[in-house]
Design a protein around this motif. Structure first.
Motif, PDB file in Angstrom:
ATOM      1  N   ALA A  27       0.817  -1.214   0.000  1.00 11.29           N
ATOM      2  CA  ALA A  27       0.000   0.000   0.000  1.00 11.29           C
ATOM      3  C   ALA A  27       0.849   1.261   0.000  1.00 11.29           C
ATOM      4  CB  ALA A  27      -0.925   0.005   1.215  1.00 11.29           C
ATOM      5  N   ASP A  28       2.145   1.127   0.316  1.00 10.71           N
ATOM      6  CA  ASP A  28       3.033   2.282   0.330  1.00 10.71           C
ATOM      7  C   ASP A  28       4.437   1.829  -0.069  1.00 10.71           C
ATOM      8  OD1 ASP A  28       4.332   1.178   2.637  1.00 10.71           O
ATOM      9  OD2 ASP A  28       2.798   2.069   3.916  1.00 10.71           O
ATOM     10  N   PHE A  29       5.429   2.685   0.153  1.00  7.90           N
ATOM     11  CA  PHE A  29       6.793   2.397  -0.287  1.00  7.90           C
ATOM     12  C   PHE A  29       7.710   2.025   0.873  1.00  7.90           C
ATOM     13  CE2 PHE A  29       4.966   5.039  -3.598  1.00  7.90           C
ATOM     14  CZ  PHE A  29       5.363   4.375  -4.759  1.00  7.90           C
ATOM     15  N   SER A  30       7.139   1.526   1.948  1.00  9.32           N
ATOM     16  CA  SER A  30       7.960   1.146   3.097  1.00  9.32           C
ATOM     17  C   SER A  30       8.982   0.072   2.747  1.00  9.32           C
ATOM     18  CB  SER A  30       7.068   0.647   4.238  1.00  9.32           C
ATOM     19  OG  SER A  30       6.221   1.669   4.704  1.00  9.32           O
ATOM     20  N   THR A  35      17.107   0.784   1.411  1.00  9.22           N
ATOM     21  CA  THR A  35      18.065   0.765   0.300  1.00  9.22           C
ATOM     22  C   THR A  35      18.485   2.184  -0.021  1.00  9.22           C
ATOM     23  OG1 THR A  35      18.436   0.074  -1.985  1.00  9.22           O
ATOM     24  CG2 THR A  35      16.243   0.867  -1.456  1.00  9.22           C
ATOM     25  N   ASN A  36      19.775   2.363  -0.309  1.00  7.26           N
ATOM     26  CA  ASN A  36      20.265   3.714  -0.595  1.00  7.26           C
ATOM     27  C   ASN A  36      20.441   3.977  -2.089  1.00  7.26           C
ATOM     28  OD1 ASN A  36      22.589   2.253  -1.177  1.00  7.26           O
ATOM     29  ND2 ASN A  36      23.959   3.662  -0.113  1.00  7.26           N
ATOM     30  N   SER A  37      20.053   3.008  -2.948  1.00  3.90           N
ATOM     31  CA  SER A  37      20.158   3.218  -4.393  1.00  3.90           C
ATOM     32  C   SER A  37      19.331   2.176  -5.120  1.00  3.90           C
ATOM     33  CB  SER A  37      21.616   3.131  -4.851  1.00  3.90           C
ATOM     34  OG  SER A  37      22.133   1.822  -4.632  1.00  3.90           O
ATOM     35  N   VAL A  38      18.871   2.542  -6.316  1.00  2.18           N
ATOM     36  CA  VAL A  38      18.178   1.582  -7.180  1.00  2.18           C
ATOM     37  C   VAL A  38      18.644   1.781  -8.612  1.00  2.18           C
ATOM     38  CG1 VAL A  38      16.104   1.302  -5.781  1.00  2.18           C
ATOM     39  CG2 VAL A  38      16.195   3.130  -7.477  1.00  2.18           C
ATOM     40  N   ARG A  72      23.966   6.812   3.260  1.00  2.00           N
ATOM     41  CA  ARG A  72      24.411   5.744   4.150  1.00  2.00           C
ATOM     42  C   ARG A  72      23.706   4.439   3.805  1.00  2.00           C
ATOM     43  NH1 ARG A  72      23.507   9.548   9.401  1.00  2.00           N
ATOM     44  NH2 ARG A  72      21.477   9.650   8.386  1.00  2.00           N
ATOM     45  N   ASP A  73      24.322   3.323   4.162  1.00  2.00           N
ATOM     46  CA  ASP A  73      23.703   2.023   3.938  1.00  2.00           C
ATOM     47  C   ASP A  73      22.350   1.963   4.655  1.00  2.00           C
ATOM     48  OD1 ASP A  73      25.893   1.244   2.494  1.00  2.00           O
ATOM     49  OD2 ASP A  73      26.830   0.141   4.142  1.00  2.00           O
ATOM     50  N   ASN A  74      21.415   1.255   4.042  1.00  2.00           N
ATOM     51  CA  ASN A  74      20.095   1.029   4.647  1.00  2.00           C
ATOM     52  C   ASN A  74      19.350   2.333   4.940  1.00  2.00           C
ATOM     53  OD1 ASN A  74      20.730  -1.769   4.711  1.00  2.00           O
ATOM     54  ND2 ASN A  74      21.824  -1.456   6.632  1.00  2.00           N
ATOM     55  N   GLU A  75      19.553   3.344   4.084  1.00  5.92           N
ATOM     56  CA  GLU A  75      18.885   4.627   4.302  1.00  5.92           C
ATOM     57  C   GLU A  75      18.332   5.159   2.983  1.00  5.92           C
ATOM     58  OE1 GLU A  75      20.138   8.607   6.571  1.00  5.92           O
ATOM     59  OE2 GLU A  75      21.230   8.318   4.686  1.00  5.92           O
ATOM     60  N   ALA A 231      22.128  16.200   1.619  1.00  3.55           N
ATOM     61  CA  ALA A 231      22.553  16.701   2.932  1.00  3.55           C
ATOM     62  C   ALA A 231      21.429  17.486   3.587  1.00  3.55           C
ATOM     63  CB  ALA A 231      23.794  17.568   2.780  1.00  3.55           C
ATOM     64  N   ARG A 232      20.713  18.292   2.808  1.00  7.35           N
ATOM     65  CA  ARG A 232      19.602  19.075   3.358  1.00  7.35           C
ATOM     66  C   ARG A 232      18.525  18.167   3.929  1.00  7.35           C
ATOM     67  NH1 ARG A 232      14.674  20.400   2.379  1.00  7.35           N
ATOM     68  NH2 ARG A 232      14.610  19.196   0.437  1.00  7.35           N
ATOM     69  N   ILE A 233      18.194  17.100   3.198  1.00  3.89           N
ATOM     70  CA  ILE A 233      17.168  16.172   3.672  1.00  3.89           C
ATOM     71  C   ILE A 233      17.638  15.461   4.931  1.00  3.89           C
ATOM     72  CG2 ILE A 233      15.787  14.141   3.098  1.00  3.89           C
ATOM     73  CD1 ILE A 233      16.020  14.948   0.161  1.00  3.89           C
ATOM     74  N   MET A 234      18.910  15.074   4.957  1.00  6.00           N
ATOM     75  CA  MET A 234      19.461  14.433   6.146  1.00  6.00           C
ATOM     76  C   MET A 234      19.365  15.363   7.349  1.00  6.00           C
ATOM     77  SD  MET A 234      22.859  12.585   4.533  1.00  6.00           S
ATOM     78  CE  MET A 234      23.460  12.026   6.116  1.00  6.00           C
TER      79      MET A 234
END
Length: 241
Positions: A27-30, A35-38, A72-75, A231-234
């Motif tokens: 139902a969402d993108f959880s 993952t830090n890249s696709v 970062r990994d897993n982010e 960086a801003r989002i982080m």
């Protein structure tokens, strides 16, 4: 960076075995949160470059473009607490889930339609087959999307192979500094060396132009300016925490 992400138990669809099954898609993108890249295809660059840095990573004998979603990994910085996607573009790799294509044996031109097993249910979701055993419009659309994605991926690997042959890739790292002055570094990746691009022969440059690759190259180069946005989002995430 990214291989077969999100899928834990993909199974090949079978007309008899799955005749009464339905797809209960997330139902969402959880499911993308860690993952830090696709992977991206070249035709996505024009839209993706407005949202994410586009870099390249070497995977065996292939060079694969990816959208950087986190430092970062897993982010994944583009999924909020409610699992909603916050960027204006969702990469096709993510949109195809829970479907995926798999090669049928050694034949690179024959594919099996697979789906994440946990998405298969009997009561809730979109039907895969009619009572007569024919594919539903939902499954037909999903299959068409995956086939188009595959063709786009093949064209993209031809693109990166050509750039690699021309010696246009350079190794890079990316560093962003947060408000607390701490730094986060994204590990080694590849980008196009603009100086090398400018030194191409007229024949090589014309070949890239006629193949439609120059637009992809410059979309990638433009996207590299988006690392400060990560960086801003982080920083915003840190303040919210």
């Amino acid at each position: 960076m990214a291989e077969l992400l999100f899928y834990k138990e993909p199974v090949a669809l079978n007309r008899e075995e799955h005749k009464s099954m339905k797809i209960n898609a997330p139902a969402d993108f959880s499911y993308t949160r860690e993952t830090n890249s696709v992977v991206l295809t070249g035709v996505e660059f024009a839209k993706a470059c407005r949202n994410f840095p586009i870099v390249f990573t070497r995977n065996g004998d292939q060079v694969i473009p990816v959208a950087v979603l986190g430092m970062r990994d897993n982010e994944n910085l583009f999924v909020d607490k409610e699992g909603q996607w916050t960027a204006s573009y969702v990469p096709a790799y993510i949109r195809r889930y829970p479907f995926v294509l798999a090669n049928r044996g050694d034949d690179q031109d024959q594919f099996l339609i697979c789906v994440e097993n946990s998405a298969l249910q009997k009561r809730r979701g979109e039907a895969l087959f009619t009572k007569e055993g024919e594919e539903t419009e939902y499954l037909q659309n999903a299959t068409r999307f995956m086939q188009e994605y595959h063709q786009g991926f093949l064209r993209t690997t031809a693109f990166t192979k050509k750039l690699d042959e021309l010696g246009l890739f350079q190794e890079m790292n990316a560093r962003v500094t947060r408000d607390d002055e701490s730094s986060v570094v994204l590990g080694q990746f590849l980008s196009v060396n603009e100086d090398a691009l400018m030194k191409l022969t007229a024949t090589a440059a014309d070949e890239l132009f006629r193949a439609g690759y120059l637009g992809w190259i410059y979309a990638h180069l433009i996207s590299m300016d988006l690392f400060p946005e990560l960086a801003r989002i982080m920083n915003e995430r840190g303040e919210a925490a």
